[in-house]
Scaffold this motif. Structure first.
Motif, short mmCIF file in Angstrom:
data_model
loop_
_atom_site.label_atom_id
_atom_site.label_comp_id
_atom_site.label_asym_id
_atom_site.label_seq_id
_atom_site.Cartn_x
_atom_site.Cartn_y
_atom_site.Cartn_z
N CYS A 1 1.63 -1.83 0.34
CA CYS A 1 2.90 -2.59 0.26
C CYS A 1 3.96 -2.29 1.21
O CYS A 1 3.62 -2.37 2.44
CB CYS A 1 3.48 -2.62 -1.25
N PHE A 2 5.10 -1.85 0.88
CA PHE A 2 6.07 -1.40 1.76
C PHE A 2 6.54 -0.09 1.65
O PHE A 2 7.23 0.55 1.54
CB PHE A 2 7.66 -2.23 1.41
N GLY A 3 5.47 0.57 2.19
CA GLY A 3 5.47 2.26 2.07
C GLY A 3 5.12 3.00 0.74
O GLY A 3 5.52 4.01 0.81
N GLU A 4 4.76 2.18 -0.12
CA GLU A 4 4.53 2.95 -1.50
C GLU A 4 3.25 3.80 -1.53
O GLU A 4 2.24 3.48 -1.17
CB GLU A 4 4.39 1.54 -2.53
N THR A 5 3.58 4.76 -1.94
CA THR A 5 2.58 6.04 -2.09
C THR A 5 2.32 6.59 -3.63
O THR A 5 1.13 7.19 -3.56
CB THR A 5 2.87 7.00 -1.12
N ARG A 6 3.19 6.15 -4.30
CA ARG A 6 2.96 6.70 -5.76
C ARG A 6 1.90 5.96 -6.35
O ARG A 6 1.98 4.93 -6.66
CB ARG A 6 4.33 6.50 -6.42
N GLY A 7 0.92 6.83 -6.66
CA GLY A 7 -0.21 6.23 -7.67
C GLY A 7 -1.10 5.23 -6.84
O GLY A 7 -2.03 4.69 -7.83
N VAL A 8 -1.10 5.55 -5.54
CA VAL A 8 -1.92 4.47 -4.77
C VAL A 8 -3.40 5.17 -4.59
O VAL A 8 -3.48 6.17 -4.01
CB VAL A 8 -1.28 4.08 -3.49
N ASN A 9 -4.41 4.38 -4.86
CA ASN A 9 -5.71 4.77 -4.39
C ASN A 9 -6.25 3.66 -3.16
O ASN A 9 -5.86 2.53 -3.39
CB ASN A 9 -6.53 4.69 -5.46
N LEU A 10 -7.13 4.40 -2.45
CA LEU A 10 -7.73 3.25 -1.36
C LEU A 10 -8.80 2.43 -2.37
O LEU A 10 -9.21 2.73 -3.42
CB LEU A 10 -8.76 4.21 -0.56
N GLY A 11 -8.47 1.17 -1.76
CA GLY A 11 -9.16 -0.21 -2.60
C GLY A 11 -8.25 -0.99 -3.45
O GLY A 11 -8.35 -1.83 -3.89
N ASP A 12 -7.02 -0.22 -3.79
CA ASP A 12 -6.00 -1.15 -4.38
C ASP A 12 -5.37 -2.26 -3.50
O ASP A 12 -5.32 -2.09 -2.24
CB ASP A 12 -4.71 -0.22 -4.88
N SER A 13 -5.13 -3.21 -4.40
CA SER A 13 -4.44 -4.33 -3.60
C SER A 13 -3.60 -5.19 -4.38
O SER A 13 -3.52 -5.01 -5.41
CB SER A 13 -5.64 -5.23 -3.02
N TYR A 14 -2.43 -5.66 -3.87
CA TYR A 14 -1.44 -6.62 -4.42
C TYR A 14 -0.93 -7.72 -3.89
O TYR A 14 -1.40 -7.91 -2.85
CB TYR A 14 -0.08 -5.54 -4.63
N THR A 15 -0.53 -8.70 -4.35
CA THR A 15 -0.21 -9.79 -3.69
C THR A 15 1.21 -9.45 -3.16
O THR A 15 2.01 -8.66 -3.44
CB THR A 15 0.22 -10.89 -4.85
N PRO A 16 1.63 -10.37 -2.27
CA PRO A 16 3.24 -10.32 -1.42
C PRO A 16 4.30 -10.31 -2.66
O PRO A 16 5.11 -9.20 -2.56
CB PRO A 16 3.28 -11.28 -0.74
N ALA A 17 4.20 -11.14 -3.81
CA ALA A 17 5.15 -11.14 -4.82
C ALA A 17 5.05 -9.54 -5.73
O ALA A 17 6.27 -9.10 -5.89
CB ALA A 17 5.09 -12.13 -5.80
N GLN A 18 4.07 -9.28 -5.77
CA GLN A 18 4.02 -7.91 -6.66
C GLN A 18 4.44 -6.59 -5.47
O GLN A 18 5.19 -5.62 -6.23
CB GLN A 18 2.49 -7.54 -6.70
N CYS A 19 4.26 -6.92 -4.52
CA CYS A 19 4.70 -5.88 -3.51
C CYS A 19 6.27 -5.89 -3.39
O CYS A 19 6.92 -4.85 -3.39
CB CYS A 19 4.11 -6.36 -2.07
N ARG A 20 6.68 -7.05 -3.28
CA ARG A 20 8.31 -7.22 -3.29
C ARG A 20 8.78 -6.72 -4.42
O ARG A 20 9.84 -6.09 -4.50
CB ARG A 20 8.64 -8.75 -2.93
#
Length: 169
Positions: free
Chosen positions: A40-59
């Motif tokens: 998303c916008f530089g989020e690192t907390r709890g992120v694993n490779l393979g994760d994906s989000y919609t733009p709305a979720q990222c915002r």
């Protein structure tokens, strides 16, 4: 628009635009320059490779994290009264803190200068933060120079609602 910063709608819009624009939106998790899974916008907390989000979720995630960083930054600032630090200066420092983390920010000369009332000196510390993994990074140098310019614009009386126009690298 949901207000994030306590400072008001203009500061919130500037923060979302400036910090979000600097971070960039990536909906698929990737390894950042030092190998940390990021999304998303530089989020690192709890992120694993393979994760994906919609733009709305990222915002939504970004808005929440930016509010957390504002609260954290306000704890680091000895007197975070809204009128003491101009909006543009505050947003530039918030961008830096969001990028380097509150731990590094809390140990910095930048925060010491800010707390001593040396706002120009604090702004001038921003370009020093251009390293990742011990190496100078051109993208960080550009980002910090943009932040330094915005930081000084706040001190030079540019109104909070005026658009940011960056004039160079």
């Amino acid at each position: 628009m949901r207000r994030i910063l306590k400072r008001g709608a203009a500061a919130t819009a500037l923060a979302l635009s400036f910090v979000g624009g600097n971070e960039g939106l990536k909906t698929e998790a990737y390894l950042d320059i030092v190998g940390v899974p990021t999304v998303c916008f530089g989020e690192t907390r709890g992120v694993n490779l393979g994760d994906s989000y919609t733009p709305a979720q990222c915002r939504a995630m970004f808005a929440g994290r930016l509010a957390e960083f504002e609260a954290g930054l306000d704890r680091l600032i000895a007197d975070p009264v809204e009128t003491r630090i101009p909006d543009r200066t505050y947003v530039a420092i918030l961008d830096w803190a969001y990028n380097v983390g509150l731990g590094a920010a809390g140990r910095s000369t930048l925060i010491r200068k800010l707390n001593a009332g040396d706002l120009r000196g604090a702004c001038n510390e921003l370009p020093r933060w251009r390293f990742a993994g011990g190496k100078g990074v051109r993208g960080l140098a550009i980002r910090r120079n943009k932040a330094r310019q915005l930081c000084h614009e706040g001190l030079d009386g540019v109104p909070a609602g005026a658009p940011f126009r960056w004039s160079g690298a």
